[in-house]
Motif scaffolding. Structure first.
Motif, PDB file in Angstrom:
ATOM      1  N   ARG A   1      -4.452  -4.272  -7.747  1.00 14.56           N
ATOM      2  CA  ARG A   1      -4.751  -5.253  -6.782  1.00 14.56           C
ATOM      3  C   ARG A   1      -4.416  -6.467  -6.779  1.00 14.56           C
ATOM      4  O   ARG A   1      -4.334  -7.352  -5.657  1.00 14.56           O
ATOM      5  CB  ARG A   1      -6.339  -5.195  -6.390  1.00 14.56           C
ATOM      6  CG  ARG A   1      -7.140  -3.804  -6.442  1.00 14.56           C
ATOM      7  CD  ARG A   1      -8.506  -3.986  -5.923  1.00 14.56           C
ATOM      8  NE  ARG A   1      -9.081  -2.608  -5.930  1.00 14.56           N
ATOM      9  CZ  ARG A   1     -10.107  -2.370  -5.191  1.00 14.56           C
ATOM     10  NH1 ARG A   1     -10.972  -3.058  -4.814  1.00 14.56           N
ATOM     11  NH2 ARG A   1     -10.596  -0.842  -4.999  1.00 14.56           N
ATOM     12  N   GLY A   2      -3.848  -6.718  -8.215  1.00 14.10           N
ATOM     13  CA  GLY A   2      -3.048  -8.154  -8.181  1.00 14.10           C
ATOM     14  C   GLY A   2      -1.456  -8.226  -7.697  1.00 14.10           C
ATOM     15  O   GLY A   2      -1.259  -9.208  -7.668  1.00 14.10           O
ATOM     16  N   LEU A   3      -1.042  -7.039  -7.299  1.00 11.10           N
ATOM     17  CA  LEU A   3       0.386  -6.761  -7.053  1.00 11.10           C
ATOM     18  C   LEU A   3       0.401  -7.520  -5.560  1.00 11.10           C
ATOM     19  O   LEU A   3      -0.525  -7.837  -4.676  1.00 11.10           O
ATOM     20  CB  LEU A   3       0.713  -5.306  -6.772  1.00 11.10           C
ATOM     21  CG  LEU A   3       0.730  -4.736  -8.165  1.00 11.10           C
ATOM     22  CD1 LEU A   3       1.008  -3.170  -7.821  1.00 11.10           C
ATOM     23  CD2 LEU A   3       1.885  -5.186  -8.916  1.00 11.10           C
ATOM     24  N   ASP A   4       1.737  -8.030  -5.438  1.00 11.02           N
ATOM     25  CA  ASP A   4       2.247  -8.557  -4.029  1.00 11.02           C
ATOM     26  C   ASP A   4       2.545  -7.388  -3.125  1.00 11.02           C
ATOM     27  O   ASP A   4       3.617  -6.746  -3.480  1.00 11.02           O
ATOM     28  CB  ASP A   4       3.332  -9.563  -4.280  1.00 11.02           C
ATOM     29  CG  ASP A   4       3.829 -10.127  -3.024  1.00 11.02           C
ATOM     30  OD1 ASP A   4       3.289  -9.956  -1.940  1.00 11.02           O
ATOM     31  OD2 ASP A   4       5.085 -10.453  -2.999  1.00 11.02           O
TER      32      ASP A   4
ATOM     33  N   ILE B   1     -10.341  -3.412   1.293  1.00  9.40           N
ATOM     34  CA  ILE B   1      -9.927  -3.592  -0.040  1.00  9.40           C
ATOM     35  C   ILE B   1     -10.160  -5.091  -0.231  1.00  9.40           C
ATOM     36  O   ILE B   1      -9.482  -5.760   0.286  1.00  9.40           O
ATOM     37  CB  ILE B   1      -8.667  -2.931  -0.452  1.00  9.40           C
ATOM     38  CG1 ILE B   1      -8.478  -1.462   0.090  1.00  9.40           C
ATOM     39  CG2 ILE B   1      -8.644  -2.961  -2.028  1.00  9.40           C
ATOM     40  CD1 ILE B   1      -7.212  -1.022  -0.400  1.00  9.40           C
ATOM     41  N   GLU B   2     -10.836  -5.232  -1.434  1.00  7.47           N
ATOM     42  CA  GLU B   2     -10.822  -6.734  -1.817  1.00  7.47           C
ATOM     43  C   GLU B   2      -9.773  -6.833  -2.850  1.00  7.47           C
ATOM     44  O   GLU B   2      -9.766  -6.101  -4.034  1.00  7.47           O
ATOM     45  CB  GLU B   2     -12.284  -7.137  -2.419  1.00  7.47           C
ATOM     46  CG  GLU B   2     -13.059  -7.196  -1.408  1.00  7.47           C
ATOM     47  CD  GLU B   2     -14.630  -7.702  -2.034  1.00  7.47           C
ATOM     48  OE1 GLU B   2     -14.755  -8.477  -2.865  1.00  7.47           O
ATOM     49  OE2 GLU B   2     -15.679  -7.380  -1.202  1.00  7.47           O
ATOM     50  N   THR B   3      -8.755  -7.988  -2.758  1.00 12.28           N
ATOM     51  CA  THR B   3      -7.795  -8.037  -4.249  1.00 12.28           C
ATOM     52  C   THR B   3      -7.828  -9.810  -4.009  1.00 12.28           C
ATOM     53  O   THR B   3      -8.310 -10.423  -3.494  1.00 12.28           O
ATOM     54  CB  THR B   3      -6.514  -7.864  -3.298  1.00 12.28           C
ATOM     55  OG1 THR B   3      -5.848  -8.853  -2.538  1.00 12.28           O
ATOM     56  CG2 THR B   3      -6.410  -6.466  -2.484  1.00 12.28           C
ATOM     57  N   PRO B   4      -7.260 -10.089  -5.177  1.00  9.62           N
ATOM     58  CA  PRO B   4      -7.239 -11.318  -5.601  1.00  9.62           C
ATOM     59  C   PRO B   4      -6.437 -12.276  -4.474  1.00  9.62           C
ATOM     60  O   PRO B   4      -6.513 -13.507  -4.190  1.00  9.62           O
ATOM     61  CB  PRO B   4      -6.440 -11.598  -7.037  1.00  9.62           C
ATOM     62  CG  PRO B   4      -6.617 -10.179  -7.533  1.00  9.62           C
ATOM     63  CD  PRO B   4      -6.623  -9.379  -6.297  1.00  9.62           C
ATOM     64  N   ARG B   5      -5.412 -11.558  -3.668  1.00 12.28           N
ATOM     65  CA  ARG B   5      -4.762 -12.215  -2.634  1.00 12.28           C
ATOM     66  C   ARG B   5      -5.282 -12.129  -1.424  1.00 12.28           C
ATOM     67  O   ARG B   5      -4.815 -12.550  -0.268  1.00 12.28           O
ATOM     68  CB  ARG B   5      -3.469 -11.595  -2.651  1.00 12.28           C
ATOM     69  CG  ARG B   5      -2.584 -11.558  -3.740  1.00 12.28           C
ATOM     70  CD  ARG B   5      -1.395 -10.663  -3.866  1.00 12.28           C
ATOM     71  NE  ARG B   5      -0.679 -10.525  -5.034  1.00 12.28           N
ATOM     72  CZ  ARG B   5       0.460 -11.369  -5.397  1.00 12.28           C
ATOM     73  NH1 ARG B   5       0.860 -12.134  -4.355  1.00 12.28           N
ATOM     74  NH2 ARG B   5       1.128 -11.384  -6.397  1.00 12.28           N
TER      75      ARG B   5
ATOM     76  N   ILE C   1      -7.662  -6.708   2.432  1.00 11.29           N
ATOM     77  CA  ILE C   1      -6.662  -5.675   3.024  1.00 11.29           C
ATOM     78  C   ILE C   1      -7.543  -4.780   3.869  1.00 11.29           C
ATOM     79  O   ILE C   1      -8.461  -4.118   3.463  1.00 11.29           O
ATOM     80  CB  ILE C   1      -6.020  -4.688   1.894  1.00 11.29           C
ATOM     81  CG1 ILE C   1      -4.924  -5.804   1.354  1.00 11.29           C
ATOM     82  CG2 ILE C   1      -4.996  -3.613   2.752  1.00 11.29           C
ATOM     83  CD1 ILE C   1      -4.348  -4.937   0.284  1.00 11.29           C
TER      84      ILE C   1
END
Lengths: 248, 248
Positions: free
Chosen positions: A104-107, B234-238, B241
């Motif tokens: 989930r840290g991917l761009d 989807i929760e992501t650090p960015r 989604i």
């Protein structure tokens, strides 16, 4: 983790419909992943590895893309058309959600493309010029009863309708039933467009009244668009124009 | 008559989303016709006349384009997004059908573009990854009762939904009612995306549950997408989604 997954749409086939941002993503990729005929549209070059795989392995392919990105790759996943319409974007997100938390840290980005229904509509005129719906007629991943329910409600709503994957060689009966349901539900001779191999040199467009449509007019390379009750045909010396007025 | 009318889509704003075939049509045009902010995206050059006009004069503009083509011009009509989705293509065909018979001999083409809903979906993930419908919420050209009927049937069909023109300054009550109808018809906290100024430097995405959506979250530069019952976050650090699985 510095890798990336970029899910791009190559459009329906004509290279002049590929957006510059998609070209740019391909130019910077270390790895390109996708279904064989779509990967074949990407020119090989030094520093780029092409990973072509067969149909129906979308989740494996998505996992592979995410793994390579987690290892630092600049991975591009190719779809035809738009990646967000019955294509690879949803498969990648399914794999992401089910996969290791670290992914989930991917761009991860999605770059839109010209989807087949809009290329088919443009080639025929503007049949999707007012409210419409878009249905995948494949019952690989959902029950046929849900497809039929959606067809009936879409007809009741008087949407124009665009159908992806209308007819596979292995399950031709679905499209037979689709035409039956539409004839019952629409109850008129509204036009239906069969647009095969849209935007390629093989393109063939056929516009017939729903009452004269036969299942053989569609195959897996065909986009099917059914007009709303307001959709009109203009006869011209260059052929028929199919369009839905703005007030439909 | 050797003139032509080419109706092109400039995409949602990012120049890197303009297809090469659209660039080529603009490069060969003698005249470009369209709404002021879209014509402003075309670089002036010798041999090209820009004809910018205000909103809500689509039929006059279409007639003007057809007249100039009948006089031999290579006329390009510009839309943002895709010209076949709530844009200029239908207006040109309405004018063609109502106009002099001779216009039907003109070379008239539509070149697709990246429509706002697909750019918005891509920016947020893949919320239109399975069956969906596309509705113009403006009641300028159709009765509100028809919009409300379509919203209810779309909810019953469990389509994801994309809304164009959600809220105008002059008639803000339509979108208030849209949210009420959706809350009743969907009966759950499914996610809704507000995507403003998509693909431009001003882009802002907001994803909230339907129960927390307020009318002020939308304006005329906002695309609104409502998930189906299967749409997931989807929760992501960015960031979040938003996507709809392939089996929805």
């Amino acid at each position: 983790m510095t890798g990336s997954v970029t899910i791009v749409g190559l459009g329906p086939g004509n290279e002049a419909m590929v957006t510059p941002e998609v070209r740019d993503a391909l130019a910077q990729a270390t790895d390109v992943v996708g279904y064989i005929p779509y990967v074949a549209r990407v020119a090989p070059r030094e520093g780029l590895t092409l990973h072509a795989s067969d149909n129906r392995v979308e989740i494996d392919r998505s996992r592979h893309a995410l793994e390579m990105a987690a290892a630092g790759g600049r991975v591009v996943v190719v779809s035809s058309g738009d990646p967000g319409v019955f294509a690879m974007a949803s498969a990648v997100f399914e794999a992401l959600e089910a996969g290791p938390r670290g992914w989930r840290g991917l761009d991860i980005r999605v770059l839109p493309g010209i989807t087949a229904m809009l290329a088919a509509a443009a080639a025929a005129g503007a049949p999707l010029g007012h409210d419409f719906c878009t249905i995948n007629l494949s019952d690989n991943l959902k029950p046929w009863a849900l497809i039929e329910k959606r067809l009936r409600l879409a007809a009741e709503a008087d949407f124009a309708m665009a159908f992806y994957n209308p007819r596979s060689a292995s399950r031709p009966e679905g499209f037979v039933r689709t035409l039956e349901v539409l004839r019952e539900a629409c109850g008129d001779a509204r036009p239906i467009l069969f647009a095969r191999a849209v935007s390629t040199p093989d393109q063939v467009l056929k516009i017939v009244p729903l009452t004269e449509a036969t299942p053989e007019m569609a195959d897996m390379r065909t986009m099917v668009i059914v007009g709303s009750s307001a959709t009109r045909i203009i006869e011209t010396p260059r052929g028929l124009i199919l369009y839905t007025p703005r007030s439909a």
